[in-house]
Design a protein around this motif. Structure first.
Motif, PDB file in Angstrom:
ATOM      1  N   ASP A   1      -7.998   2.446  -6.217  1.00 11.81           N
ATOM      2  CA  ASP A   1      -7.693   1.052  -6.508  1.00 11.81           C
ATOM      3  C   ASP A   1      -7.126   0.899  -7.912  1.00 11.81           C
ATOM      4  O   ASP A   1      -7.641   1.490  -8.867  1.00 11.81           O
TER       5      ASP A   1
ATOM      6  N   ASP B   1       0.857  -1.185   0.000  1.00  9.94           N
ATOM      7  CA  ASP B   1       0.000   0.000   0.000  1.00  9.94           C
ATOM      8  C   ASP B   1       0.893   1.235   0.000  1.00  9.94           C
ATOM      9  O   ASP B   1       1.862   1.323   0.770  1.00  9.94           O
TER      10      ASP B   1
ATOM     11  N   ARG C   1      -3.114  -0.430  -4.515  1.00  9.56           N
ATOM     12  CA  ARG C   1      -3.946   0.730  -4.223  1.00  9.56           C
ATOM     13  C   ARG C   1      -3.095   1.853  -3.638  1.00  9.56           C
ATOM     14  O   ARG C   1      -2.084   1.611  -2.974  1.00  9.56           O
TER      15      ARG C   1
END
Length: 236
Positions: free
Chosen positions: A229, A151, A189
């Motif tokens: 995303d 992430d 993401r």
């Protein structure tokens, strides 16, 4: 937006030292350190924790040619410190004061392990914004949401008043999120955690293709967890 930000297959957040101040860095378990070691041993052959931000190519945007340029304090400190002392910026970054305040904020990243890279946002050869690209899964933020490996988070400020309130921030956020997804294939993401009170910032992220995932209680603010995303990047 200063650093503070149940799904099948969601990774368990890294273990932390609960005796430490909640704003301190995570203490990574030995297993995770071992997994990351190949990335960190040689930037030239393996890439760093953020896949060599300095080598990312410029992006063509509707407002001009945009590039992330990693900060050099000897060159960039006065400009960034001036931006931090703008009342509209200071209200959320809380780094107003002498240059030494900003210098310490930059030093913590530049002398760290590479999980956060401070950058100037350069538009048509003019520095006009400041970004921090960081590993959200290795950040204290990971204590507050179900983190996934790789992430990647974004912090942003627009330096010039003339560039605020006319959609430039939205355009650049989309461009930077695309740069992350283009250059970090393992990242699924891109995240951000603006203060909920900062409605222009939240609106800019929504306009840039992020969705509001949840509200998150962080040590120094109530944040909007914004997510873009990879699977939806060409839809939103």
């Amino acid at each position: 937006m200063p650093p503070t930000e149940a799904h099948p297959g969601t990774a368990t957040p890294p273990a932390v030292d609960r005796g430490a101040d909640d704003t301190l860095d995570l203490h990574l378990p030995e297993e995770l350190v071992a997994l990351l070691a190949p990335e960190r041993t040689s930037k030239r052959t393996h890439g760093d924790l953020l896949d060599d931000v300095a080598d990312w190519q410029p992006a063509a945007t509707p407002v001009g040619r945009f590039q992330l340029v990693p900060v050099r304090p000897d060159r960039d400190l006065p400009l960034i410190a001036r931006w931090m002392n703008d009342p509209a910026v200071a209200a959320f970054w809380e780094l107003e004061g002498p240059e030494s305040v900003t210098a310490e904020h930059l030093r913590a990243q530049l002398e760290g392990d590479g999980r956060s890279v401070p950058c100037l946002g350069v538009l048509d050869s003019t520095p006009m914004s400041y970004f921090e690209i960081y590993r959200a899964d290795l950040d204290p933020l990971a204590r507050h949401y179900p983190a996934r490996p790789h992430d990647t988070g974004i912090h942003l400020l627009i330096g010039g008043v003339a560039d605020r309130g006319r959609g430039v921030g939205t355009t650049l956020l989309r461009a930077v999120a695309d740069l992350v997804l283009d250059h970090r294939p393992r990242c699924t993401r891109v995240l951000a955690e603006p203060d909920l009170r900062n409605t222009p910032s939240v609106a800019a992220f929504l306009g840039a293709g992020f969705r509001l995932s949840s509200e998150v209680g962080l040590p120094d603010k109530r944040a909007a967890l914004m997510v873009r995303d990879r699977a939806l990047r060409h839809v939103l």
